[in-house]
Design a protein around this motif. Structure first.
Motif, PDB file in Angstrom:
ATOM      1  N   SER A   2       0.826  -1.190   0.000  1.00  0.00           N
ATOM      2  CA  SER A   2       0.000   0.000   0.000  1.00  0.00           C
ATOM      3  C   SER A   2       0.866   1.248   0.000  1.00  0.00           C
ATOM      4  N   GLY A   3       0.520   2.205  -0.888  1.00  0.00           N
ATOM      5  CA  GLY A   3       1.240   3.467  -0.926  1.00  0.00           C
ATOM      6  C   GLY A   3       2.550   3.422  -1.667  1.00  0.00           C
ATOM      7  N   SER A   4       2.882   2.295  -2.262  1.00  0.00           N
ATOM      8  CA  SER A   4       4.152   2.207  -2.967  1.00  0.00           C
ATOM      9  C   SER A   4       4.052   2.839  -4.345  1.00  0.00           C
ATOM     10  N   VAL A   5       5.179   3.319  -4.833  1.00  0.00           N
ATOM     11  CA  VAL A   5       5.277   3.889  -6.174  1.00  0.00           C
ATOM     12  C   VAL A   5       5.817   2.808  -7.099  1.00  0.00           C
ATOM     13  N   ILE A   6       5.132   2.599  -8.216  1.00  0.00           N
ATOM     14  CA  ILE A   6       5.564   1.581  -9.168  1.00  0.00           C
ATOM     15  C   ILE A   6       6.390   2.252 -10.254  1.00  0.00           C
ATOM     16  N   VAL A   7       7.580   1.732 -10.493  1.00  0.00           N
ATOM     17  CA  VAL A   7       8.516   2.353 -11.427  1.00  0.00           C
ATOM     18  C   VAL A   7       8.895   1.370 -12.524  1.00  0.00           C
ATOM     19  N   ARG A   8       9.024   1.884 -13.731  1.00  0.00           N
ATOM     20  CA  ARG A   8       9.549   1.091 -14.844  1.00  0.00           C
ATOM     21  C   ARG A   8      11.003   1.504 -15.048  1.00  0.00           C
ATOM     22  N   VAL A   9      11.900   0.542 -15.077  1.00  0.00           N
ATOM     23  CA  VAL A   9      13.341   0.815 -15.153  1.00  0.00           C
ATOM     24  C   VAL A   9      13.854   0.579 -16.570  1.00  0.00           C
ATOM     25  N   HIS A  10      14.658   1.535 -17.060  1.00  0.00           N
ATOM     26  CA  HIS A  10      15.283   1.431 -18.379  1.00  0.00           C
ATOM     27  C   HIS A  10      16.780   1.727 -18.236  1.00  0.00           C
ATOM     28  N   ASP A  34       6.936  -5.349 -13.135  1.00  0.00           N
ATOM     29  CA  ASP A  34       7.364  -6.622 -13.716  1.00  0.00           C
ATOM     30  C   ASP A  34       6.780  -6.732 -15.117  1.00  0.00           C
ATOM     31  N   THR A  35       7.649  -6.708 -16.117  1.00  0.00           N
ATOM     32  CA  THR A  35       7.184  -6.759 -17.510  1.00  0.00           C
ATOM     33  C   THR A  35       7.385  -8.127 -18.145  1.00  0.00           C
ATOM     34  N   SER A  36       7.772  -9.116 -17.352  1.00  0.00           N
ATOM     35  CA  SER A  36       8.017 -10.436 -17.910  1.00  0.00           C
ATOM     36  C   SER A  36       6.718 -11.109 -18.317  1.00  0.00           C
ATOM     37  N   SER A  46       0.139  -0.880 -13.366  1.00  0.00           N
ATOM     38  CA  SER A  46       0.675   0.201 -14.198  1.00  0.00           C
ATOM     39  C   SER A  46       1.648   1.070 -13.414  1.00  0.00           C
ATOM     40  N   PRO A  47       2.832   1.328 -13.968  1.00  0.00           N
ATOM     41  CA  PRO A  47       3.792   2.220 -13.309  1.00  0.00           C
ATOM     42  C   PRO A  47       3.341   3.667 -13.416  1.00  0.00           C
TER      43      PRO A  47
END
Length: 214
Positions: A2-10, A34-36, A46-47
């Motif tokens: 709860s309350g976490s920020v979802i990030v996509r890493v490049h 997780d994009t696997s 969704s990030p």
């Protein structure tokens, strides 16, 4: 979580990616998207922000950042090894909202920047922020000022007319107050609405207020 920020890493190389992922694992309030193909639907949340890692901001890196921003539509946090002050404006134009140098990218710092960017805020190292402000000031003095434009792209006359329209004055009243003809005032508004793809005077005022111009 709860309350976490979802990030996509490049990252442009696997070593940089693994290093950043190791740092993010130390952030209890940050979750990596997780994009696997094997991830469950719940893991595919969704990030709200993307994090990009580069060694140097050159033309290739800038093109890559722009492509990421266009594809994902997410605010970017940039972790960079070296950043030339001349590339700052280009970086910001590429969708980057926050920057940290690689040597300063601690878990706490990454968490702070990712949360700020996800909330549509931004942050630069103090020395880079000062350089960016210097560049914006120079842009205003050398390019916009001689053309009679401000940083918002409006001329002084357009800005004045918009403010008076927002105050509820009619075309005749604005012309009288500014000592222009009514035709001139109409031409100013026509040019402004056409250039900014606005529908009418009310739309122009709303657009200016929303962008903090008046």
């Amino acid at each position: 979580m709860s309350g976490s920020v979802i990030v996509r890493v490049h990252a442009l190389d696997p070593i940089s990616e693994s290093g950043i992922l190791a740092q993010l694992r130390e952030c209890p309030d940050i979750r990596v998207a997780d994009t696997s193909a094997s991830a469950s639907a719940s893991q595919h949340a969704s990030p709200s922000v993307a994090l990009a890692v580069v060694d140097l901001v050159d033309d290739d890196a800038t093109g890559w950042l722009r492509a990421l921003h266009r594809r994902d539509g997410l605010p970017l946090v940039l972790v960079v090894g070296q950043l030339d002050s001349r590339a700052l404006v280009t970086v910001v134009e590429s969708g980057v909202r926050a920057v940290t140098r690689r040597c300063e990218a601690t878990p706490a710092k990454l968490s702070q920047l990712l949360r700020a960017a996800a909330a549509h805020g931004g942050e630069l190292p103090p020395d880079l922020l000062g350089q960016l402000l210097d560049q914006v000031g120079e842009l205003n003095r050398s390019l916009l000022g001689p053309r009679g434009l401000g940083l918002n792209g409006l001329t002084h006359r357009e800005n004045t007319v918009l403010r008076l329209v927002a105050d509820g004055l009619s075309t005749r009243e604005i012309a009288s107050q500014l000592a222009y003809s009514e035709r001139t005032i109409k031409a100013v508004m026509q040019e402004l609405t056409t250039r900014l793809y606005l529908r009418n005077r009310a739309h122009a005022v709303a657009y200016a207020v929303r962008n903090g111009w008046i």
